[in-house]
Structure formats: structure tokens, C-alpha cells
Design an enzyme around this catalytic site. Structure first.
Site, PDB file in Angstrom:
ATOM      1  N   CYS A  30      37.630   8.878  11.021  1.00  0.00           N
ATOM      2  CA  CYS A  30      37.183   9.072  12.499  1.00  0.00           C
ATOM      3  C   CYS A  30      35.878   9.167  12.539  1.00  0.00           C
ATOM      4  O   CYS A  30      35.160   8.605  13.633  1.00  0.00           O
ATOM      5  CB  CYS A  30      37.959   9.759  13.435  1.00  0.00           C
ATOM      6  SG  CYS A  30      39.570   9.262  13.619  1.00  0.00           S
ATOM      7  N   THR A  52       0.740  -1.294   0.056  1.00  0.00           N
ATOM      8  CA  THR A  52      -0.157   0.224   0.214  1.00  0.00           C
ATOM      9  C   THR A  52       0.862   1.337  -0.135  1.00  0.00           C
ATOM     10  O   THR A  52       1.611   1.252   0.844  1.00  0.00           O
ATOM     11  CB  THR A  52      -0.881  -0.073   1.401  1.00  0.00           C
ATOM     12  OG1 THR A  52      -1.826  -1.154   1.134  1.00  0.00           O
ATOM     13  CG2 THR A  52      -1.723   1.144   1.364  1.00  0.00           C
TER      14      THR A  52
END
Lengths: 131, 414
Positions: free
Chosen positions: B338, B252
Site C-alpha cells: 500500500c 560543469t
């Protein structure tokens, strides 16, 4: 990633930033890490005639945790003998800064930097044999 | 239109948002268009026997026309998905699986988004062959190399139009022409490009195009896939069920999100030209402001063939994550290792031939619809101050000032 207050404090107010005269025989210099890995630490110690670390300076290229780790160890090594300074463990650094697992390598690098600075000093100033 | 725009009345403790390639806020006009479909017009657009279904279906079909209009497509060629990741998966796996008896080869670029690369890796485990083409140092693909990679076993070429990290815009029309000449399908991930640069599926010979809602001031959780009807592209569906979206994507439809995507496309189409000029001006202001304050900064990726709202800059001798911490009043992202769980720097910057050390020093600055000149000026000041401070902490900056080439040093890589 969120940083501990201790890391933020060292990052925003780093202790002992600077350089000592590398040519001075009382100064030991440790340069560890690699630009390609994203962190480089330069740690310098000045050792008194009595064998006590009387000054320490650092410069670091790296993340906040790397800057904080190196700033912290400059505070910790001051006033210690070389043997005492060599006892500083990365786990102590990591615990003090509350580093998350992905940042443990920053504390390992700081420990390496202390050892490298001590080794450099000892290379430049060989120990006198015991009397 | 609502009187407050995102970015205005920003509380003092909220950073300035300069990460528009990560996501964009919903435009208040988009939210307004969506609201009725959460509450009174909540019907299932696939319900054929009452008003609730009809009005939802009307809204979905209007949105389909709105999306199609932005890219020069026929509404029948648009299927709604949950976002660009699903669209990319559906396009690549769908084509690969449908045509696998005759064709088993895919051509793409090493700098594609992870969802294209990961899908290709997955297809390799199923036995498909994938050619990952390198890019030039400016981030653009070499067309001769691309053409040479196509074989009679090639099913599809997948090249993104505008890059999420470095903003470079590939020569889509030229790639489309090459693909058409060789009779292979051309899929393009346009998550970053739609609504930002002019796109026309027919003029550019695009056969499949992935579209994202939340990159164009629409809601998250909605996207679309353009699937060409003439000549027809056939897909094996990833999601099976009630046969919605011409059988290519069952389930749907999320009417409010679909309506939001449609409205976002209408706004983008109406405002693209003026907004593109405005953002190009802001980007130039940002870059020139930073260059005036900071030596040794480098733009990653081609500056001429680029999204108006993107800059990716390496600030030499300053590590990217450390820098992001320093510019805490800005919301930006970094190509540094990092920032991710891995310790590898951006694969995209590495693909441009950047040394790992330069890749570690990059920031991505993304400007968008709600970015103001005052915010750009604030960013210039804030970044320049942080970089200057961090360079004063950087042993590499000292070496640079002393004339030492950091490449000449034997580093102990860990």
C-alpha cells in the site's frame, strides 16, 4: 499519502470493533479479502426478528483506509433492513471517506463484506415464505 | 562544528526520523564546508585562467582525494555524478556499450535496487542478456551459483554491497575474487555501504563502485563512480559534452556539492568505527525492546551480515501501512504494497521467500548518526502500542490466538 480527517477519525477511534457469536442463528458473518493482498475484513451483523440489523461488529487487517471503510459500514448498516444494507455502494463509502483512487479497493471490500454477512445470515436463517 | 545537530531540538510536531536508508540529513559540518563555494568561491572548476576557477578546481580535487581515501582508491579513479542512480547507469550501460562486440552478458541479483534492475531491463531491450540470480532466505547470494552464472560472454557482475531495504551485506571480497579469477568486471552499488562498513577497492577486487552523497550525511544531487584504472575499465559515456571527468561524464561540476560529498567522506572515515559500534548497540536495544513487548515478530534478512543501522521487521497479523499510520510520530517505511502506487508487496521481501502476507506486515527502521537512545526507547513504546492495538483489531490475530492456521483458509484473492 495523506488521509482525510474522516479516515483518521475512524482509524484512531474505530466504531464497533469486536465479534458476535458466530453460532447464533441471528448472526451473519462475512470474511472477505486475503492476507496475501494486504487486507482482510470480518464483518458481523445481528438481525432482529423483524429483519432489522440491530448490531454490527468488525475486525480488519489492513491499511488505514480498510479499517476506516469497515468501521464506517458498521455504523451505516445498523438500523437498516437487510435489503437496505445490501444497497450500500462502495462509491458512497469512498466518497464519504474521500478515498484516493489507489484506495478504492478498500471500499469495494467493505461493500463485499456487507453482502457476505447478509448472505451468511440468509443461509443460516432461510426466509419464511410470504404468508 | 555547529552547536545544533539534526534531531536535537526537534519540534514536538516533527516525527522521530528512523528512515536513514531513504536519506540522511546533511551533517552541519558538511554544510559549513560547502557554504563558501556557493558565494565567494563560486568559480567554474574547469576555468583554467583565473583565481575563481583555480580555487574551485582545488576544492574539487581535494574532494576527489577525500572520496578516494575512504575506499582505498586513487583520486584519478573517482568521477563525480549526480548520484548513485547515475553512477549505476553509467557503470552498467557504459561497460555494456563499450565491450558489446565481445561481451553481451550481465549477472546481477533479483534484489538489486530498482535503478540497477531497470538499467538491466533496458539493456535487454538492446539485445544484452541478463542473469538475475535469486538470493537465499537470509538475503545473501550463493557464491557457487554466482560463479556458475559467469560465462565467457559476461562483461560485468553487479551486486550491491549493503541493501537499502533489508540491510544485508553481501560477501563483496569473495565476489570480487570470483570476478577477477574469471576476468569479468565487478560493479557494486555501494550507496548504502560507503562510510558505514569498511570498503577497499583493491582488497575486494572492485572495478566499479557507485557512491551516493545523501546516504552519508552529504547533500542530495551528488554521487561518484569509482572506475578502476589498472586493469583499466573503459566506459562509453552517457553524457557527452566538454569532456570533463576524463570524458566519462561531461558537464560543469557542482563545486559546493562535490565539496560536501568530500567532507561527508572525511567524517564517515573518521567516525565509522565508533559510529558502527554505537549503532549496532542501538539496533540491538531496539530489537530486544520490541521482542520483549511483542510476540510474533520476525527480522527480515541476515542479522549478522547487516548494516549496523538497519532493521526490517515483519509484525505478523498487522498490515504495514496501517501500522505506519499508527506510528505517526515515527518516520519509517514499509515493504507493504500500500505504500507504493502498485499493490504488490516488496519484491525484495518476496525474493527472500517471504509469503505475501508476511511481506505486507513489514517495517523498515533505519537508525543513523543523529539517532539517540531516547528516540529508540520512544520508538519501542510507540511501535509496541500500535502493534498491540492493531492486533486487537485484526481478525488474523484472533485466528492465530484460536490456533487457526491462516494458510488453511481458502481466501478469495482479489
Amino acid at each position: 499519502m495523506s488521509y482525510s480527517d474522516t479516515v483518521v477519525d475512524h482509524y484512531e477511534h474505530p466504531r464497533n470493533v469486536g465479534a458476535l457469536d458466530q453460532a447464533d442463528s441471528a448472526v451473519g458473518t462475512g470474511l472477505v479479502g486475503a492476507p496475501a493482498c494486504g487486507d482482510v475484513m470480518k464483518l458481523q451483523i445481528k438481525v432482529s426478528a423483524e429483519g432489522i440489523i440491530e448490531d454490527a461488529k468488525f475486525k480488519t487487517f489492513g491499511c488505514g483506509s480498510a479499517i476506516a471503510s469497515s468501521s464506517l459500514v458498521t455504523e451505516w448498516v445498523k438500523g437498516k433492513t437487510l435489503d437496505e444494507a445490501a444497497e450500500i455502494k462502495n462509491t458512497d463509502i469512498a466518497r464519504h471517506l474521500a478515498l484516493p483512487p489507489v484506495k478504492i479497493h478498500c471500499s469495494v471490500l467493505a461493500e463485499d463484506a456487507i453482502k457476505a454477512a447478509i448472505a451468511d445470515y440468509r443461509r443460516k436463517t432461510p426466509q419464511e415464505p410470504p404468508q | 562544528m555547529s552547536s545544533t545537530r539534526p534531531g536535537e531540538n526537534r519540534p514536538a510536531n516533527r516525527p522521530v526520523y528512523l528512515d536513514y536508508q531513504a536519506t540522511t540529513p546533511c551533517d552541519p559540518r558538511v554544510v559549513e564546508a560547502m557554504l563558501p563555494y556557493f558565494t565567494e568561491k563560486f568559480g567554474n572548476p574547469h576555468s583554467r585562467n583565473h583565481l575563481y576557477g583555480w580555487e574551485a578546481e582545488d576544492a574539487v580535487e581535494r574532494a576527489r582525494e577525500q572520496v578516494a581515501a575512504l575506499i582505498g582508491a586513487d583520486p584519478k579513479e573517482i568521477i563525480f555524478t549526480s548520484g548513485a542512480t547515475e553512477s549505476n547507469n553509467t557503470a552498467l550501460k557504459g561497460v555494456a556499450h563499450f565491450y558489446r562486440d565481445k561481451k553481451d552478458h550481465i549477472v546481477t541479483l533479483v534484489t538489486e535496487h530498482k535503478c540497477v534492475l531497470d538499467t538491466c531491463r533496458h539493456l535487454e531491450t538492446e539485445g544484452f542478456k541478463v542473469t538475475y540470480l535469486p538470493v537465499e532466505t537470509n538475503g545473501l547470494v550463493d557464491l557457487a551459483r554466482l560463479e556458475a552464472a559467469i560465462t565467457e560472454r559476461t562483461a560485468v557482475v553487479s551486486v550491491m554491497a549493503a541493501h537499502n531495504e533489508i540491510g544485508v551485506v553481501q560477501p563483496i571480497a569473495e565476489i570480487g575474487a570470483i570476478c577477477r579469477r574469471h576476468g569479468v568486471f565487478f560493479h557494486t552499488d555501494c550507496a548504502q555501504a560507503v562510510g558505514k562498513i569498511p570498503l577497499d577497492v583493491n582488497a575486494m577486487n572492485i572495478d566499479l563502485m557507485s557512491i551516493s552523497g545523501h546516504k552519508i550525511y552529504g547533500p542530495k544531487g551528488i554521487g561518484a563512480l569509482y572506475v578502476r584504472r589498472r586493469p583499466r575499465v573503459r566506459l562509453q559515456a552517457l553524457i557527452n559534452g566538454g569532456g570533463q571527468e576524463r570524458g566519462m561524464r561531461s558537464g560543469t561540476l557542482a563545486t559546493p556539492l562535490v565539496v560536501g560529498l568530500g567532507e561527508a567522506c572525511v567524517l564517515a572515515k573518521a567516525e565509522m568505527e565508533a559510529e558502527s559500534a554505537r549503532l549496532t548497540g542501538l539496533r540491538t536495544r531496539l530489537l530486544e525492546g520490541l521482542r520483549a513487548r511483542l510476540p510474533e515478530i520476525y527480522v527480515n534478512g541476515d542479522l549478522d551480515h547487516r548494516l549496523p543501522g538497519n532493521l526490517n521487521i515483519s509484525f505478523a497479523f498487522v498490515e504495514g501501512e496501517g501500522l505506519m499510520m499508527g506510528v505517526k510520530d515515527l518516520a519509517v517505511s514499509s515493504g507493504s504494497a500500500c505504500t507504493s502506487a502498485s499493490l504488490e508487496p516488496s519484491y525484495v521481501l518476496r525474493a527472500l521467500g517471504l509469503d505475501a502476507e508476511m511481506a505486507h506486515t513489514s517495517l523498515r527502521l533505519g537508525l543513523g548518526r543523529f539517532t539517540t537512545e531516547a528516540e529508540v526507547d520512544f520508538a519501542i513504546d510507540h511501535i509496541a502500542e500500535a502493534v498491540t492495538r492493531l492486533r486487537s483489531l485484526s481478525p488474523l490475530w484472533d485466528m492465530h490466538l484460536e490456533g487457526i492456521d491462516i494458510k488453511s483458509i481458502q481466501w478469495a484473492e482479489h
